[in-house]
Design a protein around this motif. Structure first.
Motif, PDB file in Angstrom:
ATOM      1  N   ARG A   1       0.815  -1.230   0.000  1.00 54.33           N
ATOM      2  CA  ARG A   1       0.000   0.000   0.000  1.00 54.33           C
ATOM      3  C   ARG A   1       0.851   1.283   0.000  1.00 54.33           C
ATOM      4  O   ARG A   1       0.623   2.182  -0.817  1.00 54.33           O
ATOM      5  CB  ARG A   1      -0.887  -0.063   1.262  1.00 54.33           C
ATOM      6  CG  ARG A   1      -1.861   1.048   1.382  1.00 54.33           C
ATOM      7  CD  ARG A   1      -2.532   0.980   2.764  1.00 54.33           C
ATOM      8  NE  ARG A   1      -3.303   2.184   2.991  1.00 54.33           N
ATOM      9  CZ  ARG A   1      -4.598   2.289   2.744  1.00 54.33           C
ATOM     10  NH1 ARG A   1      -5.263   1.264   2.272  1.00 54.33           N
ATOM     11  NH2 ARG A   1      -5.235   3.419   2.962  1.00 54.33           N
ATOM     12  N   ASP A   2       1.834   1.383   0.913  1.00 52.05           N
ATOM     13  CA  ASP A   2       2.603   2.637   1.044  1.00 52.05           C
ATOM     14  C   ASP A   2       3.395   2.952  -0.213  1.00 52.05           C
ATOM     15  O   ASP A   2       3.429   4.095  -0.670  1.00 52.05           O
ATOM     16  CB  ASP A   2       3.559   2.552   2.249  1.00 52.05           C
ATOM     17  CG  ASP A   2       2.785   2.504   3.555  1.00 52.05           C
ATOM     18  OD1 ASP A   2       1.573   2.821   3.535  1.00 52.05           O
ATOM     19  OD2 ASP A   2       3.377   2.128   4.588  1.00 52.05           O
ATOM     20  N   GLU A   3       4.021   1.904  -0.761  1.00 59.24           N
ATOM     21  CA  GLU A   3       4.840   2.102  -1.972  1.00 59.24           C
ATOM     22  C   GLU A   3       3.967   2.537  -3.150  1.00 59.24           C
ATOM     23  O   GLU A   3       4.355   3.395  -3.940  1.00 59.24           O
ATOM     24  CB  GLU A   3       5.566   0.795  -2.303  1.00 59.24           C
ATOM     25  CG  GLU A   3       6.543   0.904  -3.438  1.00 59.24           C
ATOM     26  CD  GLU A   3       8.002   0.866  -2.983  1.00 59.24           C
ATOM     27  OE1 GLU A   3       8.850   0.902  -3.852  1.00 59.24           O
ATOM     28  OE2 GLU A   3       8.252   0.817  -1.763  1.00 59.24           O
TER      29      GLU A   3
ATOM     30  N   LEU B   1       1.132   4.191  -2.973  1.00 58.15           N
ATOM     31  CA  LEU B   1       0.721   5.589  -2.766  1.00 58.15           C
ATOM     32  C   LEU B   1       1.877   6.535  -3.105  1.00 58.15           C
ATOM     33  O   LEU B   1       1.664   7.627  -3.649  1.00 58.15           O
ATOM     34  CB  LEU B   1       0.252   5.787  -1.311  1.00 58.15           C
ATOM     35  CG  LEU B   1      -1.089   5.116  -0.999  1.00 58.15           C
ATOM     36  CD1 LEU B   1      -1.400   5.180   0.497  1.00 58.15           C
ATOM     37  CD2 LEU B   1      -2.226   5.741  -1.818  1.00 58.15           C
ATOM     38  N   ASP B   2       3.118   6.101  -2.808  1.00 62.43           N
ATOM     39  CA  ASP B   2       4.302   6.898  -3.194  1.00 62.43           C
ATOM     40  C   ASP B   2       4.383   7.021  -4.715  1.00 62.43           C
ATOM     41  O   ASP B   2       4.665   8.087  -5.256  1.00 62.43           O
ATOM     42  CB  ASP B   2       5.596   6.235  -2.682  1.00 62.43           C
ATOM     43  CG  ASP B   2       5.844   6.579  -1.220  1.00 62.43           C
ATOM     44  OD1 ASP B   2       5.112   7.445  -0.684  1.00 62.43           O
ATOM     45  OD2 ASP B   2       6.764   5.978  -0.628  1.00 62.43           O
ATOM     46  N   MET B   3       4.137   5.868  -5.420  1.00 61.19           N
ATOM     47  CA  MET B   3       4.161   5.869  -6.893  1.00 61.19           C
ATOM     48  C   MET B   3       3.156   6.880  -7.424  1.00 61.19           C
ATOM     49  O   MET B   3       3.450   7.640  -8.349  1.00 61.19           O
ATOM     50  CB  MET B   3       3.744   4.485  -7.442  1.00 61.19           C
ATOM     51  CG  MET B   3       4.838   3.479  -7.585  1.00 61.19           C
ATOM     52  SD  MET B   3       4.096   2.013  -8.367  1.00 61.19           S
ATOM     53  CE  MET B   3       4.881   0.736  -7.431  1.00 61.19           C
TER      54      MET B   3
ATOM     55  N   GLU C   1       1.876   9.517  -5.869  1.00 64.46           N
ATOM     56  CA  GLU C   1       2.235  10.888  -5.499  1.00 64.46           C
ATOM     57  C   GLU C   1       3.467  11.376  -6.255  1.00 64.46           C
ATOM     58  O   GLU C   1       3.487  12.475  -6.808  1.00 64.46           O
ATOM     59  CB  GLU C   1       2.488  10.928  -3.974  1.00 64.46           C
ATOM     60  CG  GLU C   1       2.405  12.321  -3.376  1.00 64.46           C
ATOM     61  CD  GLU C   1       1.081  13.018  -3.711  1.00 64.46           C
ATOM     62  OE1 GLU C   1       1.156  14.189  -4.108  1.00 64.46           O
ATOM     63  OE2 GLU C   1       0.001  12.388  -3.612  1.00 64.46           O
ATOM     64  N   ILE C   2       4.509  10.542  -6.270  1.00 63.46           N
ATOM     65  CA  ILE C   2       5.806  10.989  -6.833  1.00 63.46           C
ATOM     66  C   ILE C   2       5.860  10.819  -8.351  1.00 63.46           C
ATOM     67  O   ILE C   2       6.256  11.723  -9.077  1.00 63.46           O
ATOM     68  CB  ILE C   2       6.975  10.219  -6.161  1.00 63.46           C
ATOM     69  CG1 ILE C   2       6.997  10.526  -4.654  1.00 63.46           C
ATOM     70  CG2 ILE C   2       8.319  10.586  -6.792  1.00 63.46           C
ATOM     71  CD1 ILE C   2       7.841   9.586  -3.826  1.00 63.46           C
ATOM     72  N   ASP C   3       5.450   9.622  -8.841  1.00 60.95           N
ATOM     73  CA  ASP C   3       5.568   9.347 -10.289  1.00 60.95           C
ATOM     74  C   ASP C   3       4.309   9.737 -11.055  1.00 60.95           C
ATOM     75  O   ASP C   3       4.334   9.844 -12.282  1.00 60.95           O
ATOM     76  CB  ASP C   3       5.843   7.852 -10.524  1.00 60.95           C
ATOM     77  CG  ASP C   3       7.100   7.387  -9.783  1.00 60.95           C
ATOM     78  OD1 ASP C   3       8.024   8.217  -9.629  1.00 60.95           O
ATOM     79  OD2 ASP C   3       7.149   6.212  -9.367  1.00 60.95           O
TER      80      ASP C   3
ATOM     81  N   LYS D   1      -2.607   7.923 -11.823  1.00 59.34           N
ATOM     82  CA  LYS D   1      -2.507   8.265 -10.398  1.00 59.34           C
ATOM     83  C   LYS D   1      -3.768   7.824  -9.635  1.00 59.34           C
ATOM     84  O   LYS D   1      -3.686   7.172  -8.600  1.00 59.34           O
ATOM     85  CB  LYS D   1      -2.302   9.787 -10.282  1.00 59.34           C
ATOM     86  CG  LYS D   1      -2.150  10.281  -8.869  1.00 59.34           C
ATOM     87  CD  LYS D   1      -1.894  11.773  -8.857  1.00 59.34           C
ATOM     88  CE  LYS D   1      -1.761  12.262  -7.421  1.00 59.34           C
ATOM     89  NZ  LYS D   1      -1.455  13.704  -7.355  1.00 59.34           N
TER      90      LYS D   1
END
Ligand SMILES: [Zn+2]
Length: 291
Positions: free
Chosen positions: A253-255, A257-259, A261-263, A281
């Motif tokens: 889940r966290d990774e 959400l990072d993808m 937000e960031i990518d 996104k």
């Protein structure tokens, strides 16, 4: 005409012939992987060999061929299923070599004559059987023939070929003849005569001969039983958007959400068929919320 596969055995039990046309599936591979001419010829021969070897596999299994030579193409990978589905790729699809001294695509130099052919048969019950043999020439047919002679302990002839015209695959196919335990000197003589007058497989296709007419030339002088197997062949892959999504969920889940937000999304490409997959996104956030 659709790509076809036929398997037949002589009524005296002396030979088995497996024969296939693969023009459409090799053209599909060329387009998907943007293969050079040399890479098309190499993968075309390997895809044809994969299709011809499917009788070694049980109904729910698969066979994987990996040519790992010292040539610039890198690994040539093929897997084939008894249902008639075949797929594959080469590690460096852009590699183009000059024609060889005979005026043919230089598949031998592209794959390399030093290295191994690794064949893995999955019988479909989680039982894998892997064998390797050293490459003879990297020309595919000779190398597959060595594998068959080693693994099946039967004499065989393997012919595979792919011909391009104006950047398109115009003809592709091949055959395997296996000498069965009941063969005699006469069997070998008849086959040698037939092969001597045969020409090349792709030339016969270009002359407009269909698969059964080509088969008749190979087995001239042999009485054959009705076909043991007849099927269509296609290039297809198991990948899907659903499988891509499942692979992304493995990041957690966290990774994910990072993808998002960031990518701002996630993209991937299937190695076997070069299909692109993408998650926006919003789709990533939705995926993360469902974990
Ligand atoms: Zn795929």
């Amino acid at each position: 005409m659709q790509d076809q596969f036929l398997k037949a055995i002589s009524s005296d039990g002396s030979i088995r012939v497996i024969i296939a046309t693969t023009t459409n599936l090799v053209e599909e591979a060329r387009l998907r992987h943007q293969l050079s001419h040399t890479a098309t010829a190499a993968l075309g021969r390997a895809l044809t060999a994969g299709a011809l070897l499917t009788p070694l596999v049980s109904r729910h299994g698969q066979i994987v061929l990996q040519f790992k030579g010292n040539g610039p193409l890198g690994i040539v990978f093929v897997d084939a299923y008894p249902t008639g589905i075949v797929r594959g790729y080469v590690e460096h699809p852009e590699v183009e070599l000059p024609l060889n001294i005979l005026g043919n695509y230089d598949v031998g130099s592209a794959i390399g004559n030093c290295g191994i052919l690794q064949v893995t048969i999955d019988h479909g019950f989680g039982v894998l059987q892997t064998s390797t043999c050293e490459l003879i020439s990297g020309e595919v047919g000779e190398d597959v023939n060595r594998y068959l002679c080693n693994s099946e302990q039967l004499g065989s002839i393997v012919v595979v070929g792919t011909h391009l015209n104006n950047d398109r695959v115009e003809a592709s196919g091949g055959f395997i003849i296996q000498l069965l335990p009941d063969h005699t000197e006469d069997t070998i003589c008849k086959l040698e005569n037939n092969i001597a007058t045969f020409g090349t497989f792709t030339n016969l296709m270009l002359k407009g001969l269909d698969l059964e007419s080509i088969l008749e030339r190979i087995i001239n002088g042999f009485k054959m039983l009705p076909f043991e197997e007849r099927k269509h062949l296609i290039f297809a892959c198991k990948c899907s958007q659903e499988r891509f999504n499942q692979a992304i969920t493995l990041f957690g889940r966290d990774e994910i959400l990072d993808m998002a937000e960031i990518d701002g999304g996630a993209q991937g490409k299937c190695q076997f068929c070069n299909e692109d997959y993408y998650l926006s996104k919003d789709e990533l956030i939705k995926l993360a919320q469902n974990i």
